[in-house]
Design an enzyme around this catalytic site. Structure first.
Site, PDB file in Angstrom:
ATOM      1  N   GLY A 180     -11.253 -11.843  18.882  1.00  0.00           N
ATOM      2  CA  GLY A 180     -10.628 -11.877  17.562  1.00  0.00           C
ATOM      3  C   GLY A 180     -11.147 -13.026  16.718  1.00  0.00           C
ATOM      4  O   GLY A 180     -10.941 -14.191  17.059  1.00  0.00           O
ATOM      5  N   GLY A 182     -10.073 -14.010  13.866  1.00  0.00           N
ATOM      6  CA  GLY A 182      -9.054 -14.284  12.848  1.00  0.00           C
ATOM      7  C   GLY A 182      -8.698 -15.763  12.872  1.00  0.00           C
ATOM      8  O   GLY A 182      -9.455 -16.595  13.394  1.00  0.00           O
ATOM      9  N   VAL A 183      -7.524 -16.082  12.319  1.00  0.00           N
ATOM     10  CA  VAL A 183      -7.149 -17.484  12.131  1.00  0.00           C
ATOM     11  C   VAL A 183      -7.021 -18.230  13.465  1.00  0.00           C
ATOM     12  O   VAL A 183      -7.557 -19.325  13.635  1.00  0.00           O
ATOM     13  CB  VAL A 183      -5.806 -17.588  11.372  1.00  0.00           C
ATOM     14  CG1 VAL A 183      -5.684 -18.928  10.714  1.00  0.00           C
ATOM     15  CG2 VAL A 183      -5.674 -16.497  10.353  1.00  0.00           C
ATOM     16  N   GLU A 203     -15.630 -10.108  17.567  1.00  0.00           N
ATOM     17  CA  GLU A 203     -14.800  -9.582  16.477  1.00  0.00           C
ATOM     18  C   GLU A 203     -15.147  -8.113  16.247  1.00  0.00           C
ATOM     19  O   GLU A 203     -16.304  -7.750  16.102  1.00  0.00           O
ATOM     20  CB  GLU A 203     -15.023 -10.409  15.196  1.00  0.00           C
ATOM     21  CG  GLU A 203     -14.462  -9.813  13.919  1.00  0.00           C
ATOM     22  CD  GLU A 203     -12.976  -9.498  13.945  1.00  0.00           C
ATOM     23  OE1 GLU A 203     -12.178 -10.384  14.253  1.00  0.00           O
ATOM     24  OE2 GLU A 203     -12.621  -8.325  13.652  1.00  0.00           O
ATOM     25  N   VAL A 237     -13.961  -5.483  22.749  1.00  0.00           N
ATOM     26  CA  VAL A 237     -13.859  -5.841  24.168  1.00  0.00           C
ATOM     27  C   VAL A 237     -13.314  -4.650  24.952  1.00  0.00           C
ATOM     28  O   VAL A 237     -12.310  -4.044  24.562  1.00  0.00           O
ATOM     29  CB  VAL A 237     -12.965  -7.089  24.341  1.00  0.00           C
ATOM     30  CG1 VAL A 237     -12.626  -7.329  25.802  1.00  0.00           C
ATOM     31  CG2 VAL A 237     -13.660  -8.303  23.747  1.00  0.00           C
ATOM     32  N   ALA A 322       4.213 -19.688   8.063  1.00  0.00           N
ATOM     33  CA  ALA A 322       5.418 -20.514   8.094  1.00  0.00           C
ATOM     34  C   ALA A 322       6.004 -20.695   6.695  1.00  0.00           C
ATOM     35  O   ALA A 322       7.224 -20.599   6.506  1.00  0.00           O
ATOM     36  CB  ALA A 322       5.082 -21.874   8.707  1.00  0.00           C
ATOM     37  N   HIS A 446     -12.477 -38.605 -10.992  1.00  0.00           N
ATOM     38  CA  HIS A 446     -13.829 -38.704 -10.431  1.00  0.00           C
ATOM     39  C   HIS A 446     -13.913 -39.964  -9.558  1.00  0.00           C
ATOM     40  O   HIS A 446     -13.446 -41.010  -9.984  1.00  0.00           O
ATOM     41  CB  HIS A 446     -14.855 -38.800 -11.553  1.00  0.00           C
ATOM     42  CG  HIS A 446     -16.251 -39.006 -11.038  1.00  0.00           C
ATOM     43  ND1 HIS A 446     -16.966 -37.998 -10.443  1.00  0.00           N
ATOM     44  CD2 HIS A 446     -17.037 -40.123 -11.003  1.00  0.00           C
ATOM     45  CE1 HIS A 446     -18.149 -38.465 -10.074  1.00  0.00           C
ATOM     46  NE2 HIS A 446     -18.212 -39.758 -10.394  1.00  0.00           N
TER      47      HIS A 446
END
Ligand code: FAD
Ligand code: NAI
Length: 468
Positions: A180, A182-183, A203, A237, A322, A446
């Site tokens: 996976g 993902g996150v 993935e 997989v 969350a 800046h």
């Protein structure tokens, strides 16, 4: 005991809902099946993963960047047990913080597994089977989610692990296969890649973080490859076989069935998504049925089909985040009191805490194309920024998508240093429906990373970027 509101689950959805209910004068109880408060996020999610991400980033910088800064170190080594100990201490501090908040707001904390006896009666079953029942006028279900692990992946918590076990490894693995992109896979994969583990990410789709803008996927993959992570896209997989000391993982190409890949690794991290958690909640006793994805169906007020029973966070539709759960907690408490709160779901930011970080809000370019919305993109690379050169964080870019005719900002997508904090500016401007020109006329200090956002807005308003 009779309560105005009973909250089941003490994650960020549940405990925030309880606090807001108490602030509004409701007699409130919160039920938690674990002996500590805070849910997935605090105990095995957001907080411990960020603690390890920070520690591993310090190590990686010391090993690979300090020399260039003119800081020479001798005998640098990873002390993983100490990293895990610090992570555990961070979690415990936060546990105490939530406990304190419950006390301060006079919320009754009831430890044990909560389940419906009826619509207005909830049973709490303790560890040794002892039970207690309470009466309640309303219930907020905030029972969260659990990792998805197909049975054929042979999840044994030793060699085949989820994020929960990946936060407790005490010896740096030599090889890890992550299922996976993902996150979770990328955050925890990068923790171990930074510490020296060879990480393979498998993935199924043709890009990582597939829900985000495709420029973010591309930029992040480039940076993570630089860290030594290997990506196997469009592979699925097929086999995960653990033994005592290793695990063998086999994957098949989606384009050519005869093409397979196989690894012998120390760990296989399964990170293919999470599913709502409602086990033994007795929903049938309250008259609630789940949808096809196992979620609790709710209306626009987050109320279930049963009046007076609400559900929030990972257990309902929407992003499993969350801060989304927290917003919903406040929303329900205020709704109960007859207020008219609002959540702008499209403006809930998403962040991936890799390095560089990825942060995003609003529509992606792919979504705008699909919707047929006319837009103009503005991009600015961090490497053109003085601040980024000074701190050697050159990877990434800011991309702003503005409406072609009205110039309203429709999406902000950032890959780069401090993206997680920078995205708040995009959220604020989009809440107030600012145009890219509005943003480009605001003074940005800046040298800061935020100048890249201003430059991307200038680029979106007719190629006016100044420093590229
Ligand atoms: P949860 O936090 O899952 O809490 C639910 C609680 O309910 C649990 O404590 C559970 O024990 C309790 N419970 C369940 N059933 C019962 C019952 N019957 N009786 C009593 N108690 C019960 N999100 C972010 O926004 N940022 C991040 O950086 C981030 N990082 C993450 C990293 C990892 C590794 C993981 C796994 C998740 C991460 N998330 C992150 C997602 C985030 O943790 C969830 O979206 C969030 O915790 C959902 O909150 P919740 O209140 O809905 O549920
Ligand atoms: P995810 O949904 O982010 O990613 C899962 C990935 O696995 C997808 O890209 C999917 O295509 C792929 N996949 C699915 N089945 C597969 C297979 N058989 N073989 C190969 N690839 C496969 O889920 P993840 O990473 O498990 O995270 C779960 C949730 O936790 C996320 O929805 C996220 O909201 C939350 N989370 C948030 C974080 C943050 O906000 N920083 C951090 C960690 C988790």
């Amino acid at each position: 005991m009779q309560y105005d509101v009973t909250v089941i689950g003490s994650g960020p959805g549940g405990y925030v809902a309880a606090i807001r209910c108490a602030q509004l004068g409701l007699k409130t109880a919160i039920i938690e099946r674990y002996p500590v408060l805070g849910g997935t996020c605090l105990n095995v999610g957001c907080i411990p993963s960020k603690a390890l991400l920070d520690s591993s980033e310090h190590y990686h910088n010391a090993a690979h960047k300090f020399g260039t800064h003119g800081i020479d170190l001798k005998d640098l080594k990873v002390n993983l047990p100490q990293m895990i100990k610090r992570k555990n201490e961070v979690v415990q501090e936060n546990n105490k913080g939530v406990e304190f908040l419950m006390k301060k707001n006079k919320i009754d904390v009831l430890y044990g597994h909560g389940s419906f006896v009826s619509k207005n009666r909830v049973k709490i079953t303790g560890k040794s089977g002892e039970t207690k029942e309470i009466e309640t006028q309303r219930v907020i279900i905030a029972t969260g989610s659990k990792p998805i692990v197909p049975a054929n992946f042979n999840y044994d918590k030793q060699r085949v692990i989820t994020s929960t076990e990946a936060l407790q490894i005490e010896k740096v693995p030599s090889t890890m296969v992550v299922i996976g992109g993902g996150v979770i896979g990328l955050e925890l994969g990068s923790v171990y890649a930074r510490l020296g583990t060879k990480v393979h990410v498998v993935e199924y789709l043709d890009r990582i973080i597939a829900g985000m803008d495709s420029d973010c996927s591309r930029e992040l993959m480039k940076s993570l490859k630089g860290l030594g992570m290997e990506f196997h896209l469009r592979y699925g997989v097929t086999d995960v076989k653990p033994s005592k000391s290793k695990v063998t993982v086999t994957a098949k190409s989606r384009d050519d069935e005869s093409k397979t890949l196989s690894w012998d690794a120390d760990y296989c991290l399964v990170a293919i998504g999470r599913k709502p958690y409602t086990d033994n909640l007795g929903l049938e006793n309250a008259g609630i049925t789940l949808d096809e994805k196992g979620r609790i169906p709710v209306n626009e007020h987050l109320e279930t089909a049963v009046p007076g029973i609400y559900a929030i966070g990972d257990v309902v539709r929407g992003a499993m985040l969350a801060h989304k759960a927290e917003e919903e907690g406040v929303f329900v408490a205020e709704t109960i009191m007859g207020q008219k709160p609002h959540i702008h779901y499209n403006l809930i930011p998403g962040v991936v805490y890799t390095w560089p970080e990825v942060a995003s809000v609003g529509y992606t370019e792919e979504q705008l194309k699909e919707m047929g919305t006319p837009y103009k993109p503005g991009k600015f690379p961090f490497r053109a920024l003085g601040r980024a050169r000074a701190s050697m964080d050159l990877d990434g870019m800011v991309k702003v998508l503005a409406h072609k005719e009205t110039d309203e900002i429709l999406g902000v997508h950032i890959v780069g240093a401090r993206a997680a904090d920078m995205i708040a500016e995009g959220v604020a401007l989009m809440e107030f429906r600012a145009s890219a020109e509005d943003a480009s006329r605001m003074s940005h200090a800046h040298p800061t990373y935020t100048e890249a956002f201003k430059e991307a807005c200038l680029a979106a308003t007719g190629n006016r970027a100044l420093h590229v």
